[in-house]
Design a protein around this motif. Structure first.
Motif, short mmCIF file in Angstrom:
data_model
loop_
_atom_site.label_atom_id
_atom_site.label_comp_id
_atom_site.label_asym_id
_atom_site.label_seq_id
_atom_site.Cartn_x
_atom_site.Cartn_y
_atom_site.Cartn_z
N GLY A 299 0.83 -1.20 0.00
CA GLY A 299 0.00 0.00 0.00
C GLY A 299 0.87 1.25 0.00
N THR A 300 0.58 2.16 0.91
CA THR A 300 1.38 3.39 1.02
C THR A 300 2.55 3.24 1.98
N VAL A 301 2.66 2.08 2.64
CA VAL A 301 3.73 1.86 3.61
C VAL A 301 4.99 1.42 2.87
N ARG A 302 6.08 2.16 3.02
CA ARG A 302 7.32 1.86 2.33
C ARG A 302 8.51 2.02 3.28
N GLN B 278 11.70 3.35 4.65
CA GLN B 278 12.40 4.63 4.55
C GLN B 278 13.83 4.54 5.07
#
Length: 343
Positions: free
Chosen positions: A50-53, A55
């Motif tokens: 999803g939007t979790v990446r 970092q």
């Protein structure tokens, strides 16, 4: 201290990692077993979901168990040498949802091995982890540490069963038979379901589901017409546990559940288009389920009392130094169900 650290997709390394001594109210646990979860595989293959990446570099892993190595000031109920499973959830306890008894919805949750926060919450694939004493739960003598490391995914399924409500005497459909789908078979059988039908698109996981007590299993890729008898009338299943996260599986299941059925969505697979007309006209109850809370201790108790046997799901255990090999094996559904790392 060594750890399994993800840097980017397919960039998994064994590296030195900080190893703090426990402070007040904390314990240091020597990890001995850690299960590779679907979310770990998403980080490994795609760098997140999803939007979790990712970092920054992050130790993976949240299905872990081991032996208490040291305790901090004020810890009385744990001592060095005790075998424990580590609950990866650390809710804040003070936000509105924690005060309402929905700690799995905590606004300030710290969940091990998660990139949802920045900086990320480091995971448990390490030789040692230091956690709040409340996160280290003693296990029964009869349980192996490999079994204890299954408490987290089992807790997820126990929470899903709570979302479904009464299962005694019900006809249950499970779509998707990875580790979570297979554990749902165990939980539904324990809860008294009269019939448990499992679908998947691969034969190997379905064989595991059958060994765990599924009434019938069907490969809907190879035999799509096999499920036609359950379309009778307006459908026959009382409860659906959708564990694949695949829109096609969920859409197919809408034709198989009866009016008033409960649909519990376990799998995460991104956005889906739902047949709203079916939900309305069949008066279906669509419910989400997210992580767990008190079910973690319940999972350990049920395993410790011999009521639920998760051993058939543990298909391989590899030394953590072979993490890349283990992650590749865990990605091959024809060869594995639950792959664990040993430390």
């Amino acid at each position: 201290m060594r750890a399994v650290v993800i840097h980017a997709p397919k960039d998994l390394r064994i590296e030195d990692f900080p190893d703090p001594a426990p402070g007040a109210g904390e314990v240091r646990v020597g990890i001995e077993a850690g299960g590779i979860c679907g979310s770990d595989l998403h980080y490994y293959h795609h760098g997140g979901f999803g939007t979790v990446r990712i970092q920054q570099p992050m130790a993976l892993g949240h299905e872990i168990a081991g032996v208490v190595a040291a305790v901090g000031e004020g810890v009385r109920h744990l001592s060095p040498g005790m075998r424990v499973a580590v609950n990866p959830s650390q809710p804040c306890g003070v936000c509105v949802h924690c005060r309402e008894g929905m700690r799995n919805q905590c606004l300030d949750m710290r969940f091990m091995g998660s990139a949802m926060r920045n900086p990320h919450v480091q995971g448990g694939f390490r030789k040692h982890v230091t956690v709040a004493a409340a996160q280290a739960v003693p296990i029964a003598d009869r349980l192996s540490l490999a079994e204890a490391a299954m408490a987290e995914p089992l807790a997820v399924c126990l929470h899903a069963a709570n979302q479904a409500g009464q299962l005694m005497g019900k006809r249950v459909l499970v779509t998707g038979c990875g580790p979570i789908g297979a554990l749902m078979v165990l939980v539904a059988r324990y809860a008294g379901a009269a019939e448990i039908v499992v679908t998947d698109v691969a034969d190997a996981p379905l064989a595991v589901a059958r060994s765990l007590g599924a009434s019938q299993v069907f490969n809907v890729a190879a035999r799509p017409a096999a499920i036609d008898p359950w379309r009778a009338g307006k459908g026959v299943f009382d409860v659906l546990f959708e564990a694949s996260g695949n829109q096609a599986a969920l859409r197919l299941a809408f034709d198989l559940v009866r009016p008033g059925a409960v649909i519990v969505q376990l799998g995460l697979g991104g956005e889906m288009t739902l047949p709203v007309n079916s939900i309305v006209t069949k008066e279906l109850k669509l419910r989400g389920t997210f992580r767990f809370d008190g079910e973690f201790e319940l999972a350990l108790r049920l395993m410790g009392e011999g009521r639920l046997d998760v051993k058939p799901l543990i298909t391989a255990s590899l030394p953590f130094e072979r993490a890349v090999e283990a992650f590749e094996l865990a990605s091959d559904r024809s060869k594995s169900m639950k792959v664990q790392l040993t430390f």
